[in-house]
Write a protein that holds these residues in place. Structure first.
Motif, PDB file in Angstrom:
ATOM      1  N   MET A  99       0.856  -1.185   0.046  1.00 31.24           N
ATOM      2  CA  MET A  99      -0.051   0.118  -0.196  1.00 31.24           C
ATOM      3  C   MET A  99       0.904   1.363  -0.082  1.00 31.24           C
ATOM      4  N   ALA A 100       0.313   2.290  -0.580  1.00 38.76           N
ATOM      5  CA  ALA A 100       0.890   3.484  -0.718  1.00 38.76           C
ATOM      6  C   ALA A 100       1.433   4.277   0.616  1.00 38.76           C
ATOM      7  N   GLY A 101       2.845   4.606   0.580  1.00 41.71           N
ATOM      8  CA  GLY A 101       3.064   5.231   2.065  1.00 41.71           C
ATOM      9  C   GLY A 101       3.553   4.467   3.209  1.00 41.71           C
ATOM     10  N   VAL A 102       3.371   3.009   3.068  1.00 40.55           N
ATOM     11  CA  VAL A 102       3.877   2.045   4.105  1.00 40.55           C
ATOM     12  C   VAL A 102       5.067   1.533   3.659  1.00 40.55           C
ATOM     13  N   ARG A 103       6.210   1.393   4.656  1.00 40.81           N
ATOM     14  CA  ARG A 103       7.468   0.689   4.311  1.00 40.81           C
ATOM     15  C   ARG A 103       7.823  -0.044   5.619  1.00 40.81           C
ATOM     16  N   LEU A 104       8.949  -0.768   5.645  1.00 39.91           N
ATOM     17  CA  LEU A 104       9.482  -1.343   7.049  1.00 39.91           C
ATOM     18  C   LEU A 104       9.915  -0.540   7.923  1.00 39.91           C
ATOM     19  N   ALA A 105       9.614  -0.590   9.178  1.00 39.15           N
ATOM     20  CA  ALA A 105      10.356   0.252  10.037  1.00 39.15           C
ATOM     21  C   ALA A 105      11.664  -0.077  10.375  1.00 39.15           C
ATOM     22  N   ASP A 106      12.356   0.945  10.743  1.00 41.77           N
ATOM     23  CA  ASP A 106      13.759   0.827  11.100  1.00 41.77           C
ATOM     24  C   ASP A 106      14.066   0.560  12.624  1.00 41.77           C
ATOM     25  N   ALA A 107      15.026  -0.096  13.162  1.00 46.65           N
ATOM     26  CA  ALA A 107      15.070  -0.590  14.616  1.00 46.65           C
ATOM     27  C   ALA A 107      15.024   0.668  15.535  1.00 46.65           C
ATOM     28  N   GLY A 108      14.001   0.505  16.351  1.00 43.77           N
ATOM     29  CA  GLY A 108      13.779   1.536  17.373  1.00 43.77           C
ATOM     30  C   GLY A 108      12.746   2.698  16.700  1.00 43.77           C
ATOM     31  N   GLU A 109      12.289   2.472  15.600  1.00 45.52           N
ATOM     32  CA  GLU A 109      11.583   3.659  15.024  1.00 45.52           C
ATOM     33  C   GLU A 109      10.343   3.813  15.522  1.00 45.52           C
ATOM     34  N   PHE A 110       9.536   2.913  16.063  1.00 48.88           N
ATOM     35  CA  PHE A 110       8.311   3.277  16.960  1.00 48.88           C
ATOM     36  C   PHE A 110       8.595   4.025  18.143  1.00 48.88           C
ATOM     37  N   SER A 111       9.598   3.604  18.855  1.00 49.04           N
ATOM     38  CA  SER A 111       9.954   4.323  20.354  1.00 49.04           C
ATOM     39  C   SER A 111      10.609   5.656  19.988  1.00 49.04           C
ATOM     40  N   ARG A 112      11.417   6.026  18.720  1.00 44.95           N
ATOM     41  CA  ARG A 112      11.856   7.287  18.350  1.00 44.95           C
ATOM     42  C   ARG A 112      10.718   8.176  17.978  1.00 44.95           C
ATOM     43  N   ARG A 113       9.486   7.644  17.403  1.00 43.69           N
ATOM     44  CA  ARG A 113       8.609   8.649  16.929  1.00 43.69           C
ATOM     45  C   ARG A 113       7.826   9.040  18.454  1.00 43.69           C
ATOM     46  N   ALA A 114       7.701   7.999  19.388  1.00 45.15           N
ATOM     47  CA  ALA A 114       7.067   8.404  20.587  1.00 45.15           C
ATOM     48  C   ALA A 114       8.019   9.381  21.261  1.00 45.15           C
ATOM     49  N   PHE A 115       9.201   9.281  21.234  1.00 46.18           N
ATOM     50  CA  PHE A 115       9.765  10.385  21.914  1.00 46.18           C
ATOM     51  C   PHE A 115       9.830  11.739  21.080  1.00 46.18           C
ATOM     52  N   ILE A 116       9.488  11.740  19.763  1.00 46.29           N
ATOM     53  CA  ILE A 116       9.799  12.989  19.029  1.00 46.29           C
ATOM     54  C   ILE A 116       8.341  13.529  19.184  1.00 46.29           C
ATOM     55  N   HIS A 117       7.260  12.678  19.429  1.00 45.05           N
ATOM     56  CA  HIS A 117       5.992  13.287  19.716  1.00 45.05           C
ATOM     57  C   HIS A 117       5.491  13.632  21.102  1.00 45.05           C
TER      58      HIS A 117
END
Length: 437
Positions: A99-117
């Protein structure tokens, strides 16, 4: 960064009863509509038929949708709880990636987004990583406290104290001729001294917290052929080190990681301590001595009391002398700080493990304070202490220098939770996380 939607397996790899596939980003709603036919109600688990992009069924999945910002990452999050077969997991992720706009996550990327937000500070993210890796109850307790914000709260109090001192110092700068309360600079000095002492106390106790994470370090030292490798194999209950009648077999450090008494213990088998013209063995002896210096506990293994003289300089108060080969040597009653052991009959090994447990639990015992668990934390606190020390020694006639050093102290402490200058450490930190976390 958050323009894309990331997807990854958030649970453990391999066949399992249930596997969790997590997505985060703006395309989560679209993924849900395409794969299950609709966006499920917010924060409600719904059973749905999961289909691929050709409409073929993949699995019956439990689907949960977390609209941002009330989610782990602060973005829209979609979780697909599927049966944990490899084919199911693979086909589900492939459908998401199609699906458009979906890619595999990098290591730790979910937690990094939690930090950024703003869903967690940097120290909480580190606590989460430690919780995932925790092997013992002590590690779990320490990591959970950090993840829940105990360290961040303490850092916040330190920064507030610095800011209070800074307000006093800037009062001297901005209103030099005003009728300010007497002793204003002295009041700031007292606060700075109190805070500096608090930080020094925390720093002194930081080694304990770091050891809970990395393990209580033990070095076995002795002459060649004293039986060090046999002893470490008995403690590990496996052949971790090569045993040979040839002196000098161990040239480098062999480290065995054990969990004893609920604590992680790292036991090092080192090269036999002796003078050697062999360059490789001499390097092994040098490393053995260095490891002994760095260890929390040294076990001096001897087969004759005269052997103590060879490396007595390495032993410290509280260390233990092991009277080796007790199955064939006639040791007299051991003195305090001595224990007769045998790797053949396991004589004394239960008592040795009890000593190790006692020492590890004593050194790594519970602390009521929020720990500085990482070298990064310790470096920031040292930098803050240095800045406070400069502020204390600055001339009373140079309040600008005092104020600048206080700003530097606040900045250093803020780096622990990620409030300032964190871009240079984010990549390195979150790259240590597992994929899907």
């Amino acid at each position: 960064m958050t323009a894309s939607t990331i997807v990854a397996l958030a649970s453990g790899p391999g066949p399992a009863g249930v596997s969790i596939i997590r997505l985060s980003g703006p395309a989560c709603s679209n993924v849900a509509e395409v794969l299950i036919g609709k966006v499920p109600p917010a924060r409600q688990a719904k059973l749905a038929k999961l289909r691929d992009l050709d409409g073929e069924p993949i699995d019956n999945a439990l689907v949960i949708f977390f609209p941002g910002p009330r989610s782990f990452t602060g973005e829209d999050v979609l979780e697909l709880h599927v049966h944990g077969g490899r084919a199911v997991v693979r086909d589900t992720i492939e459908a998401c990636l199609g699906m458009a706009g979906v890619r595999l996550a990098d290591a730790g990327e979910f937690s990094r987004r939690a930090f950024i937000h703003g869903k967690m500070d940097l120290s909480a993210a580190e606590g989460l990583a430690d919780l995932v890796e925790a092997e013992t109850a002590a590690q779990r307790r320490q990591a959970l406290r950090q993840m829940e914000g105990a360290l961040a709260d303490e850092i916040g109090r330190w920064r507030e104290a610095v800011i209070d001192c800074l307000a006093d110092a800037e009062g001297d700068i901005d209103f030099p001729d005003e009728d300010l309360p007497p002793g204003l600079s002295e009041r700031a000095r007292q606060r700075i001294e109190d805070l500096k002492r608090r930080l020094e106390t925390y720093l002194a106790e930081s080694r304990r917290a770091e050891r809970v994470r990395t393990g209580f370090q033990i070095a076995i030292v002795g002459k060649p052929n004293a039986g060090k490798s046999s002893l470490i194999n008995q403690l590990a209950r496996r052949e971790a080190a090569i045993v040979s009648a040839i002196p000098g077999t161990t040239r480098d450090i062999v480290e065995v990681r054990l969990v004893i008494g609920g604590m992680v213990v790292l036991i090092s088998d080192t090269a036999g301590i002796r003078e050697s013209s062999d360059l490789i063995e001499a390097e092994g002896v040098r490393r053995a001595r260095q490891r002994a210096v760095e260890a929390d506990l040294r076990l001096g293994l001897i087969t004759d009391h005269e052997d103590k003289a060879e490396f007595a300089d390495l032993m410290k108060a509280g260390d233990l002398w092991l009277l080796g080969q007790a199955d064939r040597l006639d040791w007299a009653a051991p003195s305090a700080g001595e224990l007769a052991v045998s790797s053949v009959t396991r004589q004394g090994l239960d008592a040795l493990e009890a000593v190790i447990i006692e020492r590890a639990q004593s050194d790594l015992g519970k602390s009521e304070s929020a720990p500085l668990t990482r070298l990064r934390h310790q470096e920031a606190v040292r930098e803050g202490i240095d800045a406070l020390d400069r502020a204390l020694t600055a001339s009373v006639h140079a309040p600008e220098l005092v104020a600048e050093d206080l700003r530097l102290a606040a900045r250093a402490l803020g780096r622990i939770t990620g409030r300032v200058d964190m871009e240079d450490v984010l990549d390195r930190l979150f790259a240590q996380f597992c994929i899907g976390k």
